[in-house]
Design an enzyme around this catalytic site. Structure first.
Site, PDB file in Angstrom:
ATOM      1  N   ASP A   1      54.423  39.798  74.457  1.00 30.85           N
ATOM      2  CA  ASP A   1      55.568  40.061  73.583  1.00 30.85           C
ATOM      3  C   ASP A   1      56.349  38.787  73.290  1.00 30.85           C
ATOM      4  OD1 ASP A   1      56.214  40.082  76.346  1.00 30.85           O
ATOM      5  OD2 ASP A   1      58.109  41.092  75.957  1.00 30.85           O
TER       6      ASP A   1
ATOM      7  N   GLU B   1      57.211  42.302  78.390  1.00 32.61           N
ATOM      8  CA  GLU B   1      57.710  41.718  79.641  1.00 32.61           C
ATOM      9  C   GLU B   1      59.201  41.425  79.561  1.00 32.61           C
ATOM     10  OE1 GLU B   1      59.137  39.152  82.553  1.00 32.61           O
ATOM     11  OE2 GLU B   1      58.901  38.437  80.496  1.00 32.61           O
TER      12      GLU B   1
END
Length: 401
Positions: free
Chosen positions: A85, A143
């Site tokens: 991400d 995350e």
């Protein structure tokens, strides 16, 4: 000797693929997606494995992908994790492959993690007949934002049958050419809170007819700083940050309510519990002192990241005993202040999280989450060689253990 020959073959294959690894990295860097929204990135990862000799499971814990590489021989199962991400940051690097999405940037290196992991996984698939046991590749979304992607993947069975988990983070302000390790508690646990302090509004000329929420909230901001300095053991590590104080109003109006938001970091679960208890106590005291009320939303999210001492010793010894191309040193480092949701894997299995230096060759080494964050692209090859070494050495002779 057989093991060393396998590693040398792996390193050779990885070096041949370095240019493509960098191409993958630059593509991902140019097309970032925010946490829990990484649909195109997940499709890109899935497409990469199409036609390869591995098992692919998608939508694990949301957008997570689990790839299993089975050697066909009995042995242990090792999981290796990479996140994918990005962050809500406007990129200012000026790179030719800078983000094409306004306000979204890979400012933490997760694009590099995915690029090296895809290349490593492909190579391990090609060499799986020379290995033992199984390798589980965890491509993890989200995350950066709690509750994080790791916990969802674990709940969906990503660690079923897994004996240990390895992770790596590239670090823009650690020396390129070095790999770093540390045992025990290595990254902070995290909590965040939102508190609304409710008073009684009024006219600026008549403070005696009001209960000023700004004054009460200001006392709270100062009071919580005493928790670290006066309530914690000086040998413990913790921090409390008030990152938002929403008290905007008019110059002659006494505010009836104020909303504050804060961040808490700690290096042990005991400290985490102590800080939460003290924050609640401070709010109770201020409520009584100023005759105000409060509403508190307090969320403990990422745990303290704990590197298993035995597994960390194994990893350090394996890396130090291997001639890793491009690696000048394998060193023990200090604990790291940021939090990391790899900690959830480490709570479930003996795990090790390592750091690969990635200081850019030219220009300033900006910290992670900075609009000008950059890495040394050679760090990806080192990360792949490092993780590949751990996989090969861990699985070596595992059928006999």
């Amino acid at each position: 000797m057989m093991n060393e020959a396998t590693k040398k073959q792996l390193f050779s294959k990885l070096a041949e693929k370095q240019d493509r690894m960098i191409e993958i990295y630059r593509y991902l860097h140019a097309h970032p997606e925010l946490s829990f929204q990484e649909e195109n990135t997940a499709k890109y990862i899935e497409a990469f494995y199409a036609g390869k000799e591995c098992d692919i499971r998608t939508h694990i814990g949301g957008l997570g992908i689990v790839v299993t590489i089975d050697s066909g021989k009995p042995g242990k199962t090792v999981a290796i994790r990479a996140d994918f991400d990005a962050l809500p940051i406007q990129e200012e690097t000026g790179l030719p492959f800078a983000s094409k999405t306004p306000g979204v940037m890979h400012a933490c290196g997760h694009d590099a993690h995915t690029a090296y992991m895809l290349t490593l996984a492909e190579t391990l698939i090609e060499m799986k007949e020379q290995l033992e046991g199984k390798i589980v590749v965890l491509h993890q979304p989200a995350e950066e934002v709690p509750p994080g992607g790791a916990i969802g993947m674990i709940k969906d069975g990503a660690l079923e049958g897994v004996d240990t988990v390895f992770g790596i983070h590239v670090m823009s302000q650690m020396d390129s050419g070095k790999v770093f390790y540390r045992e025990g508690n290595v990254q902070t646990g995290r909590a965040n809170f939102r508190v609304k302090i409710q008073g009684v509004g009024g006219h600026g000329s008549s403070p005696h007819k009001a209960n000023d929420a700004i004054v009460a909230a200001s006392y709270f901001v100062v009071a919580v700083q005493s928790i670290v300095s006066r309530r914690m053991n000086p040998f413990d590590v913790g921090s409390i940050t008030i990152g938002s104080f929403d008290g905007k109003g008019s110059f002659n109006v006494i505010k009836d309510s104020v909303v504050l938001e804060g961040d808490v970091r700690s290096m042990s679960e005991e400290t985490r519990t102590l800080i939460e208890k003290e924050i609640r106590a401070k709010l109770d005291g201020i409520s009584a002192m100023f005759d105000v009320t409060y509403e508190l939303d307090y969320e403990n999210d990422y745990p303290v990241l704990f590197n298993d001492p035995e597994m960390t010793a194994f990893a350090a010894a394996a890396l130090q005993a291997t001639e890793l191309p491009g690696v000048e040193a394998v060193e023990r480092c200090e604990a790291q202040p940021p939090s990391e949701d790899f900690a959830y894997y480490a709570k479930e299995r003996p795990s090790v999280f390592l750091y690969v230096g990635a200081t850019p060759e030219d220009g300033e080494a900006y910290p992670h989450h900075h609009p000008k964050f950059r890495i040394n692209e050679d760090s990806m090859l080192i990360a792949a060689e490092t993780m590949g070494t751990l996989v090969i050495d861990y699985l070596k002779g595992s059928s006999e253990k």
